[in-house]
Design a protein around this motif. Structure first.
Motif, short mmCIF file in Angstrom:
data_model
loop_
_atom_site.label_atom_id
_atom_site.label_comp_id
_atom_site.label_asym_id
_atom_site.label_seq_id
_atom_site.Cartn_x
_atom_site.Cartn_y
_atom_site.Cartn_z
N LEU A 25 2.01 12.75 -2.34
CA LEU A 25 2.88 12.91 -1.17
C LEU A 25 4.28 12.37 -1.46
CD1 LEU A 25 0.32 11.75 1.53
CD2 LEU A 25 1.16 14.09 1.21
N ASP A 26 5.29 13.08 -0.99
CA ASP A 26 6.68 12.67 -1.20
C ASP A 26 7.12 11.73 -0.06
OD1 ASP A 26 6.80 14.31 -3.43
OD2 ASP A 26 7.55 16.03 -2.28
N TYR A 27 7.71 10.60 -0.43
CA TYR A 27 8.16 9.64 0.58
C TYR A 27 9.19 8.71 -0.02
CZ TYR A 27 5.39 6.19 -1.91
OH TYR A 27 4.91 5.34 -2.89
N LYS A 28 9.97 8.08 0.83
CA LYS A 28 10.97 7.10 0.39
C LYS A 28 10.72 5.71 0.97
CE LYS A 28 14.70 10.49 -0.26
NZ LYS A 28 16.03 10.96 0.22
N THR A 29 9.96 5.62 2.05
CA THR A 29 9.68 4.34 2.69
C THR A 29 8.20 4.23 3.01
OG1 THR A 29 9.97 5.16 4.96
CG2 THR A 29 11.96 4.43 3.79
N PRO A 30 7.70 3.01 3.22
CA PRO A 30 6.29 2.86 3.63
C PRO A 30 5.97 3.66 4.89
CG PRO A 30 7.16 0.74 2.95
CD PRO A 30 8.33 1.70 2.98
N PHE A 31 6.89 3.69 5.83
CA PHE A 31 6.64 4.43 7.07
C PHE A 31 6.54 5.93 6.81
CE2 PHE A 31 8.06 6.65 10.94
CZ PHE A 31 7.04 6.26 11.79
N GLU A 32 7.40 6.46 5.96
CA GLU A 32 7.32 7.88 5.62
C GLU A 32 5.97 8.21 4.98
OE1 GLU A 32 12.02 9.14 4.93
OE2 GLU A 32 10.58 9.28 3.28
N LEU A 33 5.48 7.31 4.12
CA LEU A 33 4.17 7.55 3.51
C LEU A 33 3.08 7.52 4.57
CD1 LEU A 33 2.32 7.94 1.08
CD2 LEU A 33 2.23 5.46 0.82
N LEU A 34 3.15 6.56 5.47
CA LEU A 34 2.15 6.46 6.54
C LEU A 34 2.09 7.74 7.36
CD1 LEU A 34 0.13 4.72 8.15
CD2 LEU A 34 2.06 3.86 9.47
N VAL A 35 3.24 8.25 7.76
CA VAL A 35 3.30 9.50 8.52
C VAL A 35 2.74 10.66 7.69
CG1 VAL A 35 4.85 11.21 9.55
CG2 VAL A 35 5.22 8.78 9.98
N SER A 36 3.09 10.70 6.43
CA SER A 36 2.63 11.78 5.55
C SER A 36 1.11 11.77 5.41
CB SER A 36 3.29 11.67 4.18
OG SER A 36 4.68 11.87 4.26
N VAL A 37 0.53 10.59 5.28
CA VAL A 37 -0.92 10.50 5.14
C VAL A 37 -1.62 10.92 6.43
CG1 VAL A 37 -2.89 9.03 4.56
CG2 VAL A 37 -0.72 8.69 3.38
N GLY A 117 -4.36 6.79 14.71
CA GLY A 117 -4.45 7.78 13.64
C GLY A 117 -4.66 7.20 12.26
N VAL A 118 -4.85 5.88 12.17
CA VAL A 118 -5.00 5.23 10.87
C VAL A 118 -6.41 4.66 10.72
CG1 VAL A 118 -4.15 3.43 9.31
CG2 VAL A 118 -2.55 4.65 10.82
N GLY A 119 -7.20 5.28 9.84
CA GLY A 119 -8.52 4.77 9.51
C GLY A 119 -8.49 4.10 8.16
N ARG A 120 -9.65 3.78 7.61
CA ARG A 120 -9.71 3.08 6.32
C ARG A 120 -9.10 3.92 5.20
NH1 ARG A 120 -12.26 -1.54 5.27
NH2 ARG A 120 -12.44 -0.96 3.08
N LYS A 121 -9.33 5.24 5.24
CA LYS A 121 -8.79 6.07 4.16
C LYS A 121 -7.27 5.99 4.12
CE LYS A 121 -7.71 10.44 4.14
NZ LYS A 121 -7.66 11.91 4.22
N THR A 122 -6.65 6.18 5.27
CA THR A 122 -5.19 6.12 5.34
C THR A 122 -4.68 4.74 4.95
OG1 THR A 122 -5.10 7.80 7.07
CG2 THR A 122 -3.20 6.34 6.90
N VAL A 125 -4.86 4.19 1.19
CA VAL A 125 -3.80 4.91 0.48
C VAL A 125 -2.49 4.15 0.57
CG1 VAL A 125 -2.37 6.99 0.46
CG2 VAL A 125 -4.85 7.20 0.77
N VAL A 126 -2.11 3.75 1.77
CA VAL A 126 -0.83 3.07 1.98
C VAL A 126 -0.80 1.72 1.27
CG1 VAL A 126 0.71 2.05 3.71
CG2 VAL A 126 -0.36 4.27 4.15
N ARG A 127 -1.86 0.94 1.41
CA ARG A 127 -1.89 -0.39 0.79
C ARG A 127 -1.85 -0.29 -0.73
NH1 ARG A 127 -3.72 -4.95 2.75
NH2 ARG A 127 -5.34 -5.21 1.17
N GLY A 128 -2.59 0.67 -1.26
CA GLY A 128 -2.63 0.82 -2.72
C GLY A 128 -1.33 1.35 -3.28
N GLU A 129 -0.77 2.34 -2.62
CA GLU A 129 0.45 3.00 -3.11
C GLU A 129 1.68 2.13 -2.97
OE1 GLU A 129 2.75 6.29 -4.60
OE2 GLU A 129 0.62 5.79 -4.67
#
Length: 211
Positions: A25-37, A117-122, A125-129
């Motif tokens: 996924l393309d992102y520039k900020t943690p929030f952008e990644l969260l929304v993308s996931v 909208g944030v479960g363990r999978k999301t 992803v965010v924590r690891g990335e």
């Protein structure tokens, strides 16, 4: 060969093939990644990147999403599917980040999964990335399918799969392992037409070695 030994061999092969893969996924900020996931649920990463390339030029912060009409968010993400529910979650998520976390995406699993909208999978992803943190292993459709085919698990329940994988995958590989399976699932172990004859881990796969 135990499951732990099998996983170790598989990871060695994938490490040589894929190196240290990153989120598609393309992102520039943690929030952008969260929304993308959040948008990636039941949607391809390619489609999400097409949508966010346009959307993030218009709106890309919790403040902007929180203040945006729901219908406007829906219009921006319509092509990702389930857009009404995703739009509602993104707006609620943004509001909570502003109210409870000073406008910053929280790092802990507990705080992340408290967001709409944030479960363990999301969260995984965010924590690891973003922070290289791993409390668990991301289980998406590719991970679920491949781990069952290989014979590492025997379940369709993502939480049960995650718990089983955490027992047999070294913690240092918790972030990369699902990336490996996702990449292999897209390239070789394709759902309707797996290319078992050219699969690098065929000898370690219960399904592949019988093909």
């Amino acid at each position: 060969m135990t499951k732990k030994e099998k996983v170790k061999k598989i990871i060695e092969i994938f490490r040589k093939k894929f190196g240290h893969p990153k989120c598609a996924l393309d992102y520039k900020t943690p929030f952008e990644l969260l929304v993308s996931v959040i948008l990636s649920a039941q949607c391809t990463d390619v489609r999400v990147n097409i949508v966010t390339k346009h959307m993030f030029k218009i709106v890309n912060t919790p403040e902007e999403f929180a203040n945006m009409d729901l219908s406007e968010i829906e219009d921006l993400i319509r092509s990702t599917g389930f857009f009404r529910n995703k739009a509602k979650n993104i707006k609620l998520c943004s509001q909570r980040i502003l109210e409870k976390f000073n406008g910053e995406v929280p790092q802990s699993m507990e705080d992340l999964t408290s967001l709409a909208g944030v479960g363990r999978k999301t969260a995984n992803v965010v924590r690891g990335e973003i922070w290289g943190l791993a409390d668990g292993i991301t289980v998406d459709t590719h991970v679920k399918r491949l781990t069952n085919l290989i014979g590492l698990v025997n379940s369709d329940d993502p939480l049960k799969i995650e718990k089983e994988l955490m027992k047999i995958v070294d913690k240092k590989d918790w972030i990369d392992f699902p990336h490996f399976l996702i990449l292999q699932g897209r390239e070789i172990c394709i759902a309707r037409r797996p290319k078992c004859s050219i699969c690098e881990i065929k000898e370690y796969c219960n399904y592949g070695k019988n093909k």
